[in-house]
Design a protein around this motif. Structure first.
Motif, mmCIF file in Angstrom:
data_model
loop_
_atom_site.group_PDB
_atom_site.id
_atom_site.type_symbol
_atom_site.label_atom_id
_atom_site.label_comp_id
_atom_site.label_asym_id
_atom_site.label_seq_id
_atom_site.Cartn_x
_atom_site.Cartn_y
_atom_site.Cartn_z
ATOM 1 N N UNK B 69 0.830 -1.201 0.000
ATOM 2 C CA UNK B 69 0.000 0.000 0.000
ATOM 3 C C UNK B 69 0.867 1.254 0.000
ATOM 4 N N UNK B 70 1.992 1.210 0.737
ATOM 5 C CA UNK B 70 2.908 2.362 0.754
ATOM 6 C C UNK B 70 3.315 2.690 -0.675
ATOM 7 N N UNK B 71 3.719 1.680 -1.424
ATOM 8 C CA UNK B 71 4.148 1.891 -2.795
ATOM 9 C C UNK B 71 3.001 2.410 -3.657
ATOM 10 N N UNK B 72 1.818 1.839 -3.471
ATOM 11 C CA UNK B 72 0.648 2.305 -4.222
ATOM 12 C C UNK B 72 0.404 3.783 -3.992
ATOM 13 N N UNK B 73 0.359 4.157 -2.689
ATOM 14 C CA UNK B 73 0.037 5.542 -2.359
ATOM 15 C C UNK B 73 1.115 6.492 -2.844
ATOM 16 N N UNK B 74 2.353 6.011 -2.785
ATOM 17 C CA UNK B 74 3.451 6.851 -3.245
ATOM 18 C C UNK B 74 3.275 7.167 -4.729
ATOM 19 N N UNK B 75 2.882 6.160 -5.503
ATOM 20 C CA UNK B 75 2.681 6.411 -6.931
ATOM 21 C C UNK B 75 1.507 7.336 -7.166
ATOM 22 N N UNK B 76 0.545 7.296 -6.254
ATOM 23 C CA UNK B 76 -0.616 8.169 -6.414
ATOM 24 C C UNK B 76 -0.425 9.501 -5.706
ATOM 25 N N UNK B 77 0.804 9.816 -5.354
ATOM 26 C CA UNK B 77 1.107 11.072 -4.663
ATOM 27 C C UNK B 77 0.208 11.259 -3.444
#
Lengths: 213, 501
Positions: B69-77
């Motif tokens: 989820x961290x990676x997901x959110x990071x990509x979604x700024x």
């Protein structure tokens, strides 16, 4: 000096690949300054030309992209017609360390096949490409003949060099302006051709021509 | 105290009592109206925890591991609404796009991922450095590189605050991968950079502008900020380390000068310095967020790092217009040129006016600058005021609480000098006349009181300091009154409409 090992290997790779129409050599006996060449791809205005690329290798290579620019003058939307600077994503943000000098040169070659006029380096050239493809091809072919061919530079026709319509130049010449001035003004105004039915544009050019001296 | 001064102090007091009760809160607040700006203080650590909490919550919603989820959110700024929307729509598309797919890649399945070790006899030959290595790292895409190269690669990428992808394909590295490769908490560095981006992209957050201060302020009613600024009120906030700054300007507290005065004044002052000469010749400001941008490549298609706005370097217009109707910006603008021609004649007249206004400007600039320097000197003295307090305690034998007047006086002095400094910027933009006379009289009174208190801080003998406690208290009180008067006089000037920008 990990990068030197890698550069040596890359030089070897290019030498061993007889198929590819690419060369890569040291520029002044230094591993951080190389010269690459490639052949203009067939069915493009660049066909038959040999294009020389100046390559500087940064200290952080291969983690930072090599710095490339054309030594040969090229008429292309993504290459500066003046400085030879290149606008290509893999030489900037999209670079990754698994890309090589060889793959970069191949990318440049394919950039010749499919220019990206919407992300241009040379605005004038890109405009020419989008508005008058035939005229663009003619000029690009002419540049290839003059600058990228082995038979060297012959007499340069300056109108053709800037893709300016021959008839338009002759038209203004009959008015008594010098050829040099006409081309200079047309280039400054970003005009390639002035139709007979466009008195406003024509007047604008004449006005500019008279303003000089 | 002269009669004149007495008169004006009385006057200001009566003015003051109209609006605010004479209680103990900081004087600047009368203009600032603290209750209007509602804000929260954050530290970087707290921000990190907030983001982690966001991830934990989302990982429950999506039923996916925290790392993922961290990676997901990071990509979604960190835009979780958009992420959830997209994810609910087509989870596989999101996963594929972000390189987080758990589906077998290219039909191959790479079992043995993660850290790999080799022997001297059969070492790993790394594609990037072309050397034989004993340790490498392999992602689930099967691409494998030596640890040294991977580390260098990560160090370079961590700075950009984006999700890091495999050097060879689009598979994303999770925080777990990053930590294993870097051998430290590399992922938290990435997360920290990601926070920076988060704060800079969101208008409700601002970094404290004080040097070396990592505190963040979040404004809860951000829509009101614009209204405050329009009505010449200053949205002052205080960060968790106690630094006061203007949320609108992202600059130190500039009471009593309103934001527009401050902006103009700062630009004017900067015009003279060498740095600004460099900035104006080498950079342009982003047409959307005013960040200075230096062009270091050839391409004229610019993307602002801060607000992600895409524009054309030549005409500063939005890039969208540049796609097909190609480049109007290289055309010579005839009308513009004629205008320029005309203005050349007016230029001589202007030059003389410029000379005069330059002298006026230098007068105020010098005053402003002197107080800027003095503020720094005061500050270094106030930084050691705790030591002085201890010395006074030990030397004279009074209690800690009794010696606190020094700390209070120091903060009063700092605030007042800053107000005085900014009042010169206001004066520069005032019309000549009665209003300015009045303003400058109040200003002189404030300057006088500032120097009086500053002088008391020159005393180094602890016994004398203790004896002069009453002088400190009186000087502080006077200074507070006059600072209040200054703020009110500025309000008056602005309301009179004598401010010219």
């Amino acid at each position: 000096m990990a990068r030197f090992k890698r550069i040596l290997k890359e030089l070897d790779d290019v030498k061993n690949d007889k198929e590819a129409s690419i060369t890569l050599d040291m520029a002044d006996n230094e591993l951080n300054h190389l010269t690459g060449t490639f052949i203009g791809p067939p069915d493009t205005p660049y066909e038959g030309g040999k294009f020389v690329v100046d390559i500087k290798i940064p200290n952080e290579y291969p983690f930072k992209p090599p710095i490339m620019k054309f030594d040969t003058k090229v008429y292309h939307p993504n290459i500066s017609s003046v400085t030879g600077a290149i606008c290509l994503d893999i030489l900037k943000d999209a670079w990754t360390p698994i890309l090589t000098l060889k793959s970069s040169l191949i990318s440049l070659q394919s950039l010749f096949q499919s220019p990206e006029p919407n992300d241009p380096q040379d605005a004038e050239v890109a405009k020419h490409y989008l508005s008058d493809r035939e005229g663009f091809n003619k000029t690009a072919r002419y540049w290839t003949q003059i600058y990228a061919s082995d038979n060297g530079e012959r007499d340069v026709n300056d109108a053709e060099l800037y893709g300016i319509d021959q008839e338009t130049v002759t038209n203004f010449e009959t008015m008594g302006f010098t050829r040099e001035k006409i081309i200079e003004v047309l280039r400054r105004l970003g005009l390639k051709k002035v139709e007979a039915g466009e008195p406003r544009t024509e007047n604008k050019v004449i006005e500019e021509l008279l303003k000089e001296d | 105290m002269s009669d004149e001064e007495f008169e004006y102090t009385d006057d200001s007091d009566s003015l003051y009592s109209d609006s605010v009760d004479d209680d103990n809160f900081k004087i600047e607040d009368s203009l600032v109206k603290h209750d209007i700006v509602q804000y929260k203080q954050h530290t970087t650590r707290e921000m990190m925890e907030t983001l982690h909490k966001k991830c934990t919550k989302l990982s429950e919603v999506l039923g996916k591991p925290h790392d993922y989820v961290v990676t997901l959110l990071q990509s979604y700024k960190w835009n979780s609404e958009k992420l959830i929307e997209d994810y609910m729509d087509d989870p596989q598309d999101v996963e594929l796009r972000l390189g987080l797919s758990t589906v077998k890649l290219n039909g191959e399945h790479h079992e043995n991922t993660g850290l790999q070790t080799y022997t001297e006899e059969a070492p790993f030959s790394c594609f990037i450095c072309c050397e034989d290595k004993l340790e490498s790292y392999k992602l689930k895409c099967g691409h494998e590189f030596c640890l040294d190269c991977y580390r260098t690669y990560l160090n370079e990428k961590v700075k950009q605050a984006n999700v890091i992808k495999c050097p060879s394909c689009d598979v994303a590295l999770t925080p777990g991968d990053i930590d294993t490769i870097s051998g430290t908490n590399g992922s938290s560095v990435l997360l920290e950079n990601s926070i920076k981006e988060y704060v800079e992209r969101h208008k409700t957050y601002k970094w404290c502008p004080s040097p070396d201060c990592n505190a963040i302020v979040e404004v809860l009613n951000s829509s009101d900020i614009a209204h405050l600024v329009d009505t010449n009120q200053i949205p002052i906030v205080i960060c968790s380390n106690g630094h006061r700054f203007c949320f609108n300007c992202g600059f130190e507290s500039h009471v009593p000068a309103p934001c527009n005065v401050t902006k103009q004044w700062i630009n004017k002052c900067k015009d003279d310095s060498e740095t600004v000469k460099w900035i104006t010749t080498h950079t342009k400001t982003c047409p959307k967020c005013d960040t200075s941008i230096e062009k270091n490549g050839g391409c004229n298609h610019m993307t602002c790092r801060k607000c992600a706005y895409e524009f054309c370097w030549i005409c500063l217009g939005t890039w969208d217009n540049h796609n097909n109707q190609y480049y109007q910006c290289n055309r010579y603008q005839y009308e513009q040129a004629e205008k320029n021609n005309k203005s050349a004649k007016d230029k001589k007249l202007q030059d003389e006016a410029t000379k005069k206004s330059l002298q006026r400007y230098l007068h105020y600039y010098n005053l402003f600058n002197i107080h800027e320097i003095s503020t720094k000197q005061d500050k270094s003295r106030c930084d050691v005021v705790e030591n002085t307090v201890r010395e006074v305690q030990e030397g004279v034998g009074i209690s800690w609480i009794e010696a606190q007047f020094l700390v209070d006086s120091a903060s009063t002095l700092l605030n007042a000098r800053r107000v005085l400094k900014w009042s010169y910027a206001v004066a520069f933009y005032c019309d000549r006349g009665y209003s300015l006379d009045l303003f400058e009289t109040v200003q002189a009174g404030l300057a006088d009181a500032v120097e009086a208190l500053s002088l008391l801080f020159e005393i180094s003998d602890v016994e004398v300091i203790a004896k002069k406690k009453l002088n400190f208290l009186n000087a502080s009180k006077l200074l507070e009154d006059r600072q209040r008067a200054m703020v009110l006089a500025t309000e008056e000037t602005i309301n009179n409409g004598t401010l010219r920008l």
